[in-house]
Scaffold this motif. Structure first.
Motif, mmCIF file in Angstrom:
data_model
loop_
_atom_site.group_PDB
_atom_site.id
_atom_site.type_symbol
_atom_site.label_atom_id
_atom_site.label_comp_id
_atom_site.label_asym_id
_atom_site.label_seq_id
_atom_site.Cartn_x
_atom_site.Cartn_y
_atom_site.Cartn_z
ATOM 1 N N ASP A 191 0.752 -1.184 -0.150
ATOM 2 C CA ASP A 191 -0.125 0.011 0.008
ATOM 3 C C ASP A 191 0.791 1.124 -0.036
ATOM 4 O O ASP A 191 1.529 1.510 0.904
ATOM 5 C CB ASP A 191 -0.910 0.018 1.203
ATOM 6 C CG ASP A 191 -2.018 1.089 0.931
ATOM 7 O OD1 ASP A 191 -2.461 1.139 0.001
ATOM 8 O OD2 ASP A 191 -2.656 1.488 2.111
ATOM 9 N N TYR A 204 4.162 0.688 2.587
ATOM 10 C CA TYR A 204 4.130 -0.364 3.459
ATOM 11 C C TYR A 204 3.844 -1.815 3.027
ATOM 12 O O TYR A 204 3.066 -1.594 1.959
ATOM 13 C CB TYR A 204 3.719 -0.221 4.865
ATOM 14 C CG TYR A 204 2.136 -0.220 4.644
ATOM 15 C CD1 TYR A 204 1.640 1.046 4.316
ATOM 16 C CD2 TYR A 204 1.488 -1.139 5.231
ATOM 17 C CE1 TYR A 204 0.231 1.006 4.214
ATOM 18 C CE2 TYR A 204 0.001 -1.308 5.083
ATOM 19 C CZ TYR A 204 -0.595 -0.293 4.672
ATOM 20 O OH TYR A 204 -1.910 -0.074 4.555
ATOM 21 N N GLU A 256 -10.541 4.230 3.797
ATOM 22 C CA GLU A 256 -9.640 4.964 2.771
ATOM 23 C C GLU A 256 -9.978 4.678 1.420
ATOM 24 O O GLU A 256 -10.036 3.450 0.999
ATOM 25 C CB GLU A 256 -8.153 4.700 3.151
ATOM 26 C CG GLU A 256 -7.690 4.988 4.453
ATOM 27 C CD GLU A 256 -6.182 4.897 4.822
ATOM 28 O OE1 GLU A 256 -5.565 4.186 3.845
ATOM 29 O OE2 GLU A 256 -5.611 5.584 5.630
ATOM 30 N N GLU A 276 -9.067 3.984 -2.218
ATOM 31 C CA GLU A 276 -8.105 4.099 -2.905
ATOM 32 C C GLU A 276 -8.238 3.219 -4.202
ATOM 33 O O GLU A 276 -9.255 2.833 -4.459
ATOM 34 C CB GLU A 276 -7.072 3.124 -2.163
ATOM 35 C CG GLU A 276 -6.568 3.727 -0.711
ATOM 36 C CD GLU A 276 -5.429 3.126 -0.056
ATOM 37 O OE1 GLU A 276 -4.707 2.493 -0.911
ATOM 38 O OE2 GLU A 276 -5.429 3.041 1.167
ATOM 39 N N LYS A 282 -4.570 -1.958 10.145
ATOM 40 C CA LYS A 282 -4.677 -2.041 8.849
ATOM 41 C C LYS A 282 -5.187 -3.417 8.286
ATOM 42 O O LYS A 282 -5.855 -3.783 7.155
ATOM 43 C CB LYS A 282 -3.594 -1.371 7.822
ATOM 44 C CG LYS A 282 -3.528 0.033 8.033
ATOM 45 C CD LYS A 282 -4.090 1.004 7.339
ATOM 46 C CE LYS A 282 -3.403 2.175 7.299
ATOM 47 N NZ LYS A 282 -4.046 3.174 6.395
ATOM 48 N N GLY A 320 -2.789 4.290 -1.946
ATOM 49 C CA GLY A 320 -2.954 5.287 -0.831
ATOM 50 C C GLY A 320 -4.361 6.140 -0.828
ATOM 51 O O GLY A 320 -4.754 6.112 -2.135
HETATM 52 MN MN MN Z 1 -3.956 3.099 2.768
#
Ligand code: MN
Length: 400
Positions: free
Chosen positions: A114, A146, A181, A183, A235, A331
């Protein structure tokens, strides 16, 4: 370069594909894996209008990894064949209504990474924690990322269980700052051998297609655990993806120049090409009390500081191999304005300014029963609009 498959005048014998505003016109042709009540065998299909065409004549496997292993020339040829088969005048074939299809997550994702490619997101989040110095010094020099977790990647409509975890010293319990999030995900392939970086000029040949991705995030767990190695349990409890993979070939008409960099990048990340894609991404929320969802953000994928090609070139620059089916996340896609913020952490300034919803409810973070739906589309004058379908998930109470 666009070709006949992108021609806005091209029509299909599937009438619903010719309707304006349709997500899946003949210019799109996304791939997914599905089964039906009559035939529980997973198989690959192409979305066309309100239907699915079985892709068996071209893609006989029950996952998309084989497709992702194809070269970009093979992928382009296949798109042309499928387009011809669905074009007005071609022999009509049996179709399955999308409402009869159960979409499956059948890509074997070997590795998931990610990124953090939106400078607006990085700046907004950085400002919450470091008001004077929101962007860390490395941001404009490399695409930050990451390594994520594949085992918890789920397809749209899978319910999301609120995670439990450490929320601070001596505190363990259900997260009270659960967030989403917005993305864009990219499936990679064919990939490189270990020790052989993919040059920036070839990076796009190793991107098979894109989807919507929701990187569910527990901000309270994240805040406590993330230093010094980055996100972990905040996450990796669940990541949702949309079931239809929009091929990179379908995005061709929607290329854009990436934003100007005010800091020169190293040669291995440098490209003058139109490698950004103008994809509009939206998030909507439906609480348990709402009959219909309301949109809470909208942003453009083209505003990202780093392109997918730069992410691939950087990821492999040390010789790290990527393989067919690997997934990268962009992201959070946020833009410069408040309505462009792609997560609640940004939209509510870390819960300090709750969102006021039209029905009188407020939200700092997600509550049990809330459903988040991501959608995306590409629009440009002179081309047919293409859509991504949906990526949704509803929050279940924490276990126990
Ligand atoms: Mn993310």
């Amino acid at each position: 370069m666009t070709d006949k498959t992108h021609d806005p005048a091209l029509r299909s014998w599937v009438e619903s594909a010719n309707l304006p505003g349709c997500d899946f016109p003949i210019q799109n042709l996304p791939l997914g894996v599905f089964r039906t009540a009559e035939n529980p065998h997973p198989r690959i299909g192409v979305a066309i209008g309100e239907f699915v065409l079985e892709a068996g004549p071209w893609l006989s496997r029950n996952n998309l990894n084989g497709y992702m292993g194809l070269s970009s020339e093979q992928r382009r040829d296949l798109r042309q064949q499928i387009s011809r088969a669905l074009e007005q005048g071609a022999t009509e074939q049996t179709l399955i209504p999308q409402t009869d299809c159960k979409m499956l997550h059948r890509t074997m994702i070997g590795d998931y990474t990610d990124f953090y490619a939106s400078i607006h997101h990085a700046t907004n989040v950085g400002r919450l924690f470091r008001p004077d110095n929101p962007l860390l010094p490395n941001y404009k020099h490399l695409p930050i990322a990451y390594h994520g977790r594949c085992s918890s990647i789920v397809v749209s409509e899978t319910a999301i269980r609120r995670p439990v975890g450490q929320l601070g010293e001596g505190r363990f319990g259900p997260s009270v700052e659960l967030d989403y999030e917005v993305e864009v995900g990219a499936f990679l392939g064919p990939g490189n051998q270990i020790g052989e970086p993919i040059p920036i000029g070839e990076a796009e040949r190793h991107i098979a297609g894109v989807c919507l991705l929701n990187d569910w995030s527990a901000r309270d767990i994240q805040r406590w655990e993330y230093q010094p190695l980055g996100p972990f349990l905040a996450k990796n409890f669940s990541t949702s993806i949309s079931p239809w993979m929009i091929t990179i070939e379908a995005l061709e008409p929607f290329r854009a120049l990436p934003p100007e960099h005010d800091m020169p990048v190293l040669p291995y990340l440098r490209s003058e090409r139109r490698e950004a894609f103008d994809i509009t991404v939206e998030a909507s929320l439906r609480t348990a009390k709402m009959a219909a969802p309301i949109r809470i953000s909208r942003a453009s994928f083209a505003s990202l500081y780093w392109t997918l090609a730069q992410m691939v070139a950087h990821h492999t620059s040390n010789g790290c191999p990527v393989r067919p089916g690997d997934l990268i996340g962009s992201g959070t896609v946020s833009g410069p304005a408040k309505e462009n913020r792609g997560c609640l952490l940004e939209l509510t300034s870390n819960g300090r300014e709750p969102l006021s919803l039209e029905n009188g409810e407020q939200r700092k973070f997600l509550e049990d029963g809330d459903e988040v739906t991501l959608t995306a589309y590409c629009e440009r004058q002179g081309f047919r609009r293409i859509g991504f379908g949906q990526c949704s998930g509803r929050i279940l109470p924490a276990a126990g």
